[in-house]
Every structure is written in C-alpha cells, then in structure tokens.
Design a protein around this motif. Structure first.
Motif, PDB file in Angstrom:
ATOM      1  N   ALA A  20       0.832  -1.201   0.000  1.00  0.00           N
ATOM      2  CA  ALA A  20       0.000   0.000   0.000  1.00  0.00           C
ATOM      3  C   ALA A  20       0.870   1.256   0.000  1.00  0.00           C
ATOM      4  O   ALA A  20       0.590   2.224  -0.723  1.00  0.00           O
ATOM      5  CB  ALA A  20      -0.927  -0.004   1.217  1.00  0.00           C
ATOM      6  N   LEU A  21       1.950   1.261   0.775  1.00  0.00           N
ATOM      7  CA  LEU A  21       2.851   2.409   0.802  1.00  0.00           C
ATOM      8  C   LEU A  21       3.535   2.609  -0.542  1.00  0.00           C
ATOM      9  O   LEU A  21       3.696   3.745  -1.010  1.00  0.00           O
ATOM     10  CB  LEU A  21       3.891   2.233   1.905  1.00  0.00           C
ATOM     11  CG  LEU A  21       3.375   2.388   3.334  1.00  0.00           C
ATOM     12  CD1 LEU A  21       4.471   2.054   4.332  1.00  0.00           C
ATOM     13  CD2 LEU A  21       2.861   3.782   3.566  1.00  0.00           C
ATOM     14  N   VAL A  22       3.938   1.524  -1.174  1.00  0.00           N
ATOM     15  CA  VAL A  22       4.564   1.616  -2.491  1.00  0.00           C
ATOM     16  C   VAL A  22       3.567   2.171  -3.505  1.00  0.00           C
ATOM     17  O   VAL A  22       3.912   3.018  -4.330  1.00  0.00           O
ATOM     18  CB  VAL A  22       5.121   0.241  -2.931  1.00  0.00           C
ATOM     19  CG1 VAL A  22       5.524   0.245  -4.393  1.00  0.00           C
ATOM     20  CG2 VAL A  22       6.292  -0.153  -2.053  1.00  0.00           C
ATOM     21  N   ALA A  23       2.319   1.726  -3.443  1.00  0.00           N
ATOM     22  CA  ALA A  23       1.300   2.221  -4.373  1.00  0.00           C
ATOM     23  C   ALA A  23       1.063   3.723  -4.179  1.00  0.00           C
ATOM     24  O   ALA A  23       0.964   4.477  -5.153  1.00  0.00           O
ATOM     25  CB  ALA A  23      -0.002   1.452  -4.190  1.00  0.00           C
ATOM     26  N   VAL A  24       0.998   4.183  -2.942  1.00  0.00           N
ATOM     27  CA  VAL A  24       0.807   5.614  -2.668  1.00  0.00           C
ATOM     28  C   VAL A  24       2.017   6.405  -3.163  1.00  0.00           C
ATOM     29  O   VAL A  24       1.874   7.481  -3.768  1.00  0.00           O
ATOM     30  CB  VAL A  24       0.562   5.849  -1.161  1.00  0.00           C
ATOM     31  CG1 VAL A  24       0.647   7.333  -0.813  1.00  0.00           C
ATOM     32  CG2 VAL A  24      -0.779   5.286  -0.751  1.00  0.00           C
ATOM     33  N   PHE A  25       3.221   5.876  -2.973  1.00  0.00           N
ATOM     34  CA  PHE A  25       4.438   6.535  -3.446  1.00  0.00           C
ATOM     35  C   PHE A  25       4.437   6.661  -4.972  1.00  0.00           C
ATOM     36  O   PHE A  25       4.752   7.707  -5.520  1.00  0.00           O
ATOM     37  CB  PHE A  25       5.674   5.765  -2.966  1.00  0.00           C
ATOM     38  CG  PHE A  25       6.959   6.326  -3.469  1.00  0.00           C
ATOM     39  CD1 PHE A  25       7.482   7.492  -2.929  1.00  0.00           C
ATOM     40  CD2 PHE A  25       7.650   5.712  -4.498  1.00  0.00           C
ATOM     41  CE1 PHE A  25       8.667   8.023  -3.397  1.00  0.00           C
ATOM     42  CE2 PHE A  25       8.837   6.232  -4.973  1.00  0.00           C
ATOM     43  CZ  PHE A  25       9.348   7.394  -4.415  1.00  0.00           C
ATOM     44  N   VAL A  26       4.051   5.596  -5.658  1.00  0.00           N
ATOM     45  CA  VAL A  26       4.030   5.607  -7.126  1.00  0.00           C
ATOM     46  C   VAL A  26       3.012   6.625  -7.640  1.00  0.00           C
ATOM     47  O   VAL A  26       3.287   7.374  -8.588  1.00  0.00           O
ATOM     48  CB  VAL A  26       3.742   4.193  -7.670  1.00  0.00           C
ATOM     49  CG1 VAL A  26       3.424   4.227  -9.158  1.00  0.00           C
ATOM     50  CG2 VAL A  26       4.920   3.278  -7.392  1.00  0.00           C
ATOM     51  N   VAL A  27       1.849   6.702  -7.019  1.00  0.00           N
ATOM     52  CA  VAL A  27       0.839   7.671  -7.434  1.00  0.00           C
ATOM     53  C   VAL A  27       1.353   9.097  -7.193  1.00  0.00           C
ATOM     54  O   VAL A  27       1.182   9.988  -8.031  1.00  0.00           O
ATOM     55  CB  VAL A  27      -0.497   7.426  -6.693  1.00  0.00           C
ATOM     56  CG1 VAL A  27      -1.463   8.577  -6.896  1.00  0.00           C
ATOM     57  CG2 VAL A  27      -1.124   6.126  -7.156  1.00  0.00           C
ATOM     58  N   GLY A  28       2.016   9.339  -6.065  1.00  0.00           N
ATOM     59  CA  GLY A  28       2.563  10.662  -5.779  1.00  0.00           C
ATOM     60  C   GLY A  28       3.636  11.071  -6.786  1.00  0.00           C
ATOM     61  O   GLY A  28       3.658  12.208  -7.264  1.00  0.00           O
TER      62      GLY A  28
END
Length: 133
Positions: A20-28
C-alpha cells in the motif's frame, strides 16, 4: 468446521502495508511528474516589470509625496537589475526625461503624481517609466 469462515473474505481483501505504501508513493511520483511536464508545456506571459518600477521610481524622486523634476535622474536607480530604464515626468505643459531612448517594444507604466514646478508651485502630473532589457 472452521471457526473463521466469515472472516476469510475479510482476510482476502486486506493488502500488505508495504504494498500500500509503495502504491501511494508511485501515485505521488506520477502526479508530481505530470504537473512538472504540464507546467513546462503551458506558456506563461512575460512579466511586466514597468508597473513596480514606476512605483519605485516615484518613491525615489518624491519628497513628502511631491515629485521633483531635479531628482528625475535619481529615479533611474529604481530600475531592475539587467534592465534599462527611461523616465518621463510631465506637468503643466512641461516635460522632463532621464535615461536612454527606449525601443518601441519596451514595457511601460504611468502613475499620476504631484509635481513641483517651482518653489511653492505644485501641479498634477504624470510619471512614465519605460523598461526593457
């Protein structure tokens, strides 16, 4: 029989915290890249440096709120770095100039001012600044 038959569906819907953290980082990162590219492709108008310059020049050549034609040359120091400046002061049919002759493409701005024509004689006038690089 399994005691957690109802919670199996809930367990399957959970996501690992790291994923989930990786997904949020990629979107940012994607949003940041998008806005950077968008900002670089949208043209922005050139800023008009004459408006703030005429106000600074007015402060440089006024004495208690009254412009002095004798101090017009001192107003040339109000020009922004890297730019050339021409000042024109007009009042009561008279005109005073300071600075080099501006090209037709120069930015210009004018300001209504009070002008000391002679000792004890003040008339409404206009200060015009023309700025170019």
């Amino acid at each position: 029989m399994s005691r957690s038959s109802g919670s199996d569906a809930a367990n399957r819907a959970q996501v690992e915290p790291l994923a989930a953290l990786v997904a949020v980082f990629v979107v940012g990162v994607a949003l940041t890249a998008y806005t950077g590219v968008l900002d670089a492709t949208i043209p922005t108008p050139d800023r008009n440096v004459a408006d703030p310059t005429v106000e600074r020049a007015n402060r440089a050549l006024t004495e208690t709120g009254i412009a002095d034609p004798e101090a017009l040359a001192a107003g040339l120091r109000a020009g922004p770095d890297g730019y050339r400046l021409n000042l024109t002061l007009q009042a009561a049919g008279q005109s005073w100039h300071a600075g080099p002759t501006p090209p037709p493409s120069a930015d210009d701005a004018a300001l209504a001012v009070s002008v000391r024509i002679a000792p004890g004689s003040v008339r409404p006038g206009r200060l015009r600044a023309e700025v170019w690089s």
